[in-house]
Design an enzyme around this catalytic site. Sequence first.
Site, mmCIF file in Angstrom:
data_model
loop_
_atom_site.group_PDB
_atom_site.id
_atom_site.type_symbol
_atom_site.label_atom_id
_atom_site.label_comp_id
_atom_site.label_asym_id
_atom_site.label_seq_id
_atom_site.Cartn_x
_atom_site.Cartn_y
_atom_site.Cartn_z
ATOM 1 N N CYS A 1 7.620 0.632 37.891
ATOM 2 C CA CYS A 1 6.622 0.123 36.937
ATOM 3 C C CYS A 1 6.155 1.324 36.152
ATOM 4 C CB CYS A 1 5.435 -0.500 37.669
ATOM 5 S SG CYS A 1 4.043 -0.885 36.565
ATOM 6 N N CYS B 1 9.334 -0.284 30.085
ATOM 7 C CA CYS B 1 8.658 -1.234 30.959
ATOM 8 C C CYS B 1 9.786 -1.856 31.759
ATOM 9 C CB CYS B 1 7.919 -2.302 30.163
ATOM 10 S SG CYS B 1 7.369 -3.681 31.211
#
Lengths: 242, 242
Positions: free
Chosen positions: B85, B199
């Site tokens: 992440c 992302c």
Amino acid sequence: MHRTIGVIGGLGPWATLDFFEKILRLTPARRDQEHLRLVIDNNPKIPDRGPAILGEPGAEDPLPALVATARAVEAAGADLIVIPCNTAHFFYEHIRRAVRVPVLHIMEEVARAAAARMPDLTRVGLLGTRATVATGLYQKAFAPAATEVLAPDPRGQAVIDRLIYAIKGGRADEALRAEGASVGRRLGEAGAGAIILGCTELQLVLGEGNLGLPVLDSNQILAEAAVREATRPQVAPHEVPV
Amino acid sequence: MHRTIGVIGGLGPWATLDFFEKILRLTPARRDQEHLRLVIDNNPKIPDRGPAILGEPGAEDPLPALVATARAVEAAGADLIVIPCNTAHFFYEHIRRAVRVPVLHIMEEVARAAAARMPDLTRVGLLGTRATVATGLYQKAFAPAATEVLAPDPRGQAVIDRLIYAIKGGRADEALRAEGASVGRRLGEAGAGAIILGCTELQLVLGEGNLGLPVLDSNQILAEAAVREATRPQVAPHEVPV
């Protein structure tokens, strides 16, 4: 509050990945926080279950590593434990007794799902490792329903074992998949009304499409049971009998 | 002996699943035992990182849960930790200091991969959450190489944020994917020679195919770094300088 699912994984890794994906697909979530917490110990270093159960020379005992892995996921926060590997259920009682949280039993969940979906099933075919068939775990789970479990003949079983190890090694080619499917279809010709995919690798290459019979996918059924248990409303403290 | 990879996961779950699959694909294994052990805490209950970083009203601080998850995977046996992440790397130093094992840094790994693969890259486009862009984590990682990081304008950024949350919620339709891809292509028109998929959800819907530019897939690069570190030969005790 949802319960956390602990996964004794890596038996094998592709089956664990498939199990994880099934959990995500089964969870109706519009954002991250609505998904379930899973603690996955993908521990492929656990010694091979089959040879140990069958007493093959030189086979290493997987039980200590299975117990250590169960305790690791419990310590990391698991409220219930699953083992997405059929063969490993030979060691179920030892694993269950080593932890305080409940451990789901894949054969019992498959038998429960079969009773709900196919109440008139008198014969079911079993595709799994030679060790899974030999230990009689499915035969025992289906006994209360008086459902007869049909396994392949030794030649067919050898094909299924070869197929399972090929999937683990990433080399299950089309010819071998077709051979495996034909072993399953022969169980249908012998009277099986459905096929248990009783090894969590098999659903990666076999299904209703190439078997021509309804399937009981043990990995899918275990994922459904895990989501059911993780999302089941909890008894409030004052409701607990004292 | 391989090292065990600990994964602070669930940020979000689909990105963690994709990371796990990438690790399996990157591992040349002919049988279960040749695969790597991973301890994955897929903990989607960790509060959303973006709103907390941007100081939005009512946002919950994710740091305590991130630290607890890091410690849980360390206690379960992780020898190194990854966080698939990007946004969570705002908290990197706090997480790193909370454990004894190394924690890989996704932006540093992406910058290292870019330097190796595209040494002449002068401008790179960044697609990530608004929080990732705002914190300047990629800008900082690419500064030593003097590579300029180009981010979308506010309107384009809003499209990317919408796309990321849609992927998390399983509702990224074709129109939204196309809109996201066109934001990336505009960065190419502004001079970017490659696009950072900054992302870990974006590579699920964007790639060289619809962007028309080379991509630096942060989830893939982190998986490659994790396999590199997990399989790196270990220094024998007598080789350690005293």
